[in-house]
Design an enzyme around this catalytic site. Structure first.
Site, PDB file in Angstrom:
ATOM      1  N   TYR A 136       1.955  16.662   5.569  1.00 52.61           N
ATOM      2  CA  TYR A 136       3.331  17.120   5.778  1.00 52.61           C
ATOM      3  C   TYR A 136       3.300  18.302   6.746  1.00 52.61           C
ATOM      4  O   TYR A 136       2.341  19.095   6.723  1.00 52.61           O
ATOM      5  CB  TYR A 136       3.991  17.539   4.452  1.00 52.61           C
ATOM      6  N   ASP A 147       8.983   4.113  -2.708  1.00 46.51           N
ATOM      7  CA  ASP A 147       7.599   3.642  -2.645  1.00 46.51           C
ATOM      8  C   ASP A 147       7.014   3.405  -4.034  1.00 46.51           C
ATOM      9  O   ASP A 147       6.030   2.695  -4.184  1.00 46.51           O
ATOM     10  CB  ASP A 147       6.747   4.668  -1.882  1.00 46.51           C
ATOM     11  N   GLU A 166      17.470   4.297  -5.172  1.00 45.91           N
ATOM     12  CA  GLU A 166      16.892   4.370  -3.809  1.00 45.91           C
ATOM     13  C   GLU A 166      17.870   3.697  -2.847  1.00 45.91           C
ATOM     14  O   GLU A 166      18.423   2.649  -3.146  1.00 45.91           O
ATOM     15  CB  GLU A 166      15.518   3.668  -3.803  1.00 45.91           C
ATOM     16  N   ASP A 177      13.268  12.798  -5.027  1.00 50.61           N
ATOM     17  CA  ASP A 177      12.160  12.526  -4.102  1.00 50.61           C
ATOM     18  C   ASP A 177      12.765  11.934  -2.842  1.00 50.61           C
ATOM     19  O   ASP A 177      12.685  10.745  -2.594  1.00 50.61           O
ATOM     20  CB  ASP A 177      11.191  11.531  -4.756  1.00 50.61           C
ATOM     21  N   ASP A 202      22.838   4.679  -2.799  1.00 43.50           N
ATOM     22  CA  ASP A 202      22.424   5.971  -2.280  1.00 43.50           C
ATOM     23  C   ASP A 202      22.838   7.081  -3.213  1.00 43.50           C
ATOM     24  O   ASP A 202      23.779   6.974  -3.978  1.00 43.50           O
ATOM     25  CB  ASP A 202      22.903   6.194  -0.843  1.00 43.50           C
ATOM     26  N   TYR A 219       1.691  15.297  -3.761  1.00 46.51           N
ATOM     27  CA  TYR A 219       3.155  15.358  -3.800  1.00 46.51           C
ATOM     28  C   TYR A 219       3.727  14.648  -5.030  1.00 46.51           C
ATOM     29  O   TYR A 219       4.532  15.207  -5.766  1.00 46.51           O
ATOM     30  CB  TYR A 219       3.705  14.741  -2.509  1.00 46.51           C
ATOM     31  N   GLN A 220       3.305  13.411  -5.256  1.00 46.16           N
ATOM     32  CA  GLN A 220       3.920  12.613  -6.344  1.00 46.16           C
ATOM     33  C   GLN A 220       3.588  13.194  -7.718  1.00 46.16           C
ATOM     34  O   GLN A 220       4.434  13.222  -8.596  1.00 46.16           O
ATOM     35  CB  GLN A 220       3.465  11.155  -6.321  1.00 46.16           C
ATOM     36  N   GLN A 273      17.309   3.297   8.468  1.00 46.94           N
ATOM     37  CA  GLN A 273      16.242   4.035   9.164  1.00 46.94           C
ATOM     38  C   GLN A 273      15.199   3.084   9.747  1.00 46.94           C
ATOM     39  O   GLN A 273      15.154   1.904   9.407  1.00 46.94           O
ATOM     40  CB  GLN A 273      15.568   4.999   8.176  1.00 46.94           C
TER      41      GLN A 273
HETATM   42  N1  AAT Z   1       7.491   9.427  -2.288  1.00 51.52           N
HETATM   43  C1  AAT Z   1       7.348   9.536  -0.878  1.00 51.52           C
HETATM   44  C2  AAT Z   1       8.059  10.646  -0.327  1.00 51.52           C
HETATM   45  C3  AAT Z   1       9.302  10.643   0.195  1.00 51.52           C
HETATM   46  S1  AAT Z   1      10.127   9.183   0.276  1.00 51.52           S
HETATM   47  C4  AAT Z   1      11.826   9.536   0.382  1.00 51.52           C
HETATM   48  C5  AAT Z   1      12.683   8.341  -0.026  1.00 51.52           C
HETATM   49  O1  AAT Z   1      14.050   8.773  -0.118  1.00 51.52           O
HETATM   50  C6  AAT Z   1      12.675   7.153   0.944  1.00 51.52           C
HETATM   51  O2  AAT Z   1      12.327   5.995   0.234  1.00 51.52           O
HETATM   52  C7  AAT Z   1      14.131   7.082   1.450  1.00 51.52           C
HETATM   53  O3  AAT Z   1      14.569   5.760   1.747  1.00 51.52           O
HETATM   54  C8  AAT Z   1      14.880   7.681   0.261  1.00 51.52           C
HETATM   55  N2  AAT Z   1      16.232   8.193   0.546  1.00 51.52           N
HETATM   56  C9  AAT Z   1      16.670   8.859   1.646  1.00 51.52           C
HETATM   57  N3  AAT Z   1      17.963   9.171   1.536  1.00 51.52           N
HETATM   58  C10 AAT Z   1      18.393   8.709   0.326  1.00 51.52           C
HETATM   59  C11 AAT Z   1      19.647   8.726  -0.363  1.00 51.52           C
HETATM   60  N4  AAT Z   1      20.725   9.281   0.173  1.00 51.52           N
HETATM   61  N5  AAT Z   1      19.722   8.154  -1.592  1.00 51.52           N
HETATM   62  C12 AAT Z   1      18.622   7.578  -2.151  1.00 51.52           C
HETATM   63  N6  AAT Z   1      17.404   7.528  -1.546  1.00 51.52           N
HETATM   64  C13 AAT Z   1      17.286   8.093  -0.315  1.00 51.52           C
HETATM   65  C14 AAT Z   1       9.837  11.959   0.678  1.00 51.52           C
HETATM   66  C15 AAT Z   1       8.996  12.558   1.762  1.00 51.52           C
HETATM   67  C16 AAT Z   1       9.368  13.964   2.118  1.00 51.52           C
HETATM   68  C17 AAT Z   1       8.877  14.315   3.508  1.00 51.52           C
HETATM   69  C18 AAT Z   1       8.870  15.780   3.759  1.00 51.52           C
HETATM   70  N7  AAT Z   1       8.727  16.094   5.167  1.00 51.52           N
END
Ligand code: AAT
Length: 299
Positions: free
Chosen positions: A235, A89, A109, A166, A140, A64-65, A34
């Site tokens: 959001y 993050d 992640e 998340d 992933d 959110y967290q 990405q």
């Molecule tokens: N904590 C901040 C909010 C997030 S971050 C979402 C995270 O998911 C990112 O770091 C991204 O790299 C990770 N991610 C995406 N796809 C995968 C996957 N298939 N496996 C593991 N990690 C993944 C979420 C924000 C939500 C926004 C709502 N509009």
């Protein structure tokens, strides 16, 4: 006119845009998965953007967290083993680490660039990685993305008390994280009476997606299935939802936390105070507007 209309084409919220003023760009990069962007905004502090979508801002990330972590962890007595899917993050890790009962935290992640960028620009979130209970897996959460056997499939059956998904919106690398095979692997990795909490989009924008996820979760999780929500100004539509489920086993009463945060010693003594979550907010998060109950069955 055509050029301007490009901004209104995001498939998750067609016909609208959301703006914050950019003071300066701090990082711009392209990972294998990405586009990653960090900028300083004038109203919300630093902002992390993935593929053009805001993931967090310094000002409102707490909502959110804290919610996605404590809704599940306060719903079960003394959680010990937790998995985070996504969350690179570190903000969700920071919240989990308040729970002194926890012995082991895995995080899976997909994108190392998110972790590196967070360590550089968001130390208040990346601090989550400093907890010695955290075990990082750059992989992933998906099943068919690059390799056929992925982290969750390899996890021992029943390993986790809680799983927190998340993840980003289901366009791009997170697409499979709202599909049935993913939920089935989650259910397998949870102990009986274990809980999962998923980012579940906006009730103003995504009732179809929420309906689909709910239907899958009702088939997959034989304990209870609920939808909760919170306000997150940056959001789209200003709210975010959480789909929270338990597997068959000791019943979980999500609406009345058995492990209230006010009694979690580590949460009270933590050097960073909670900003959003408390037991009243927990209970209120399950109150759903009339239109949502009408439009989405199974709620
Ligand atoms: N904590 C901040 C909010 C997030 S971050 C979402 C995270 O998911 C990112 O770091 C991204 O790299 C990770 N991610 C995406 N796809 C995968 C996957 N298939 N496996 C593991 N990690 C993944 C979420 C924000 C939500 C926004 C709502 N509009």
């Amino acid at each position: 006119k055509a050029a301007k209309n490009v901004y209104f084409n995001n498939p998750m919220w067609p016909g609208e845009v959301h703006s914050v003023k950019v003071e300066n760009i701090l990082f711009k990069g392209k990972s294998d998965f990405q586009e990653v962007l960090v900028f300083e905004s004038s109203a919300y502090g630093k902002v992390l953007v993935l593929d053009g979508i805001v993931q967090l801002t310094e000002k409102d990330e707490c909502a959110y967290q804290e919610m996605i972590a404590h809704l599940p962890l306060c719903s079960i007595p003394s959680p010990k083993s937790v998995l985070v899917v996504g969350g690179g993050d570190g903000g969700v890790l920071r919240e989990i680490s308040r729970h002194s009962s926890i012995e082991h935290i895995d995080i899976c992640e997909i994108d190392k660039m998110v972790i590196d960028v967070s360590k550089k620009f968001f130390p208040e979130l990346a601090v989550g990685f400093e907890d010695p209970r955290v075990h990082l897996h750059i992989d992933d959460g998906m099943i068919n993305f690059t390799l056929s056997i992925k982290f969750l499939r390899n996890a021992p059956k029943g390993k986790y008390d809680a799983i927190i998904v998340d993840s980003s919106d289901p366009v791009g690398p997170a697409q499979e994280l709202v599909e049935k095979p993913f939920f089935e692997t989650i259910a397998r990795a949870l102990r009986p009476g274990g809980v999962v909490c998923n980012m579940a989009e906006s009730m103003w924008l995504h009732t179809h997606l929420i309906q689909d996820m709910l239907s899958i979760c009702h088939e997959t999780f034989k304990g209870s299935v609920h939808y909760a929500w919170a306000s997150v100004p940056t959001y789209p539509s200003g709210v975010i939802g959480f789909l929270i489920c338990s597997t068959e086993g000791p019943p979980v009463d999500f609406k009345n936390p058995v492990n209230p945060i006010e009694n979690v010693e580590g949460a009270v003594k933590h050097k960073r105070e909670l900003k959003f979550y408390n037991s009243e907010v927990h209970q209120a998060a399950f109150a759903l507007p009339t239109f949502l109950k009408r439009e989405v069955s199974l709620l």
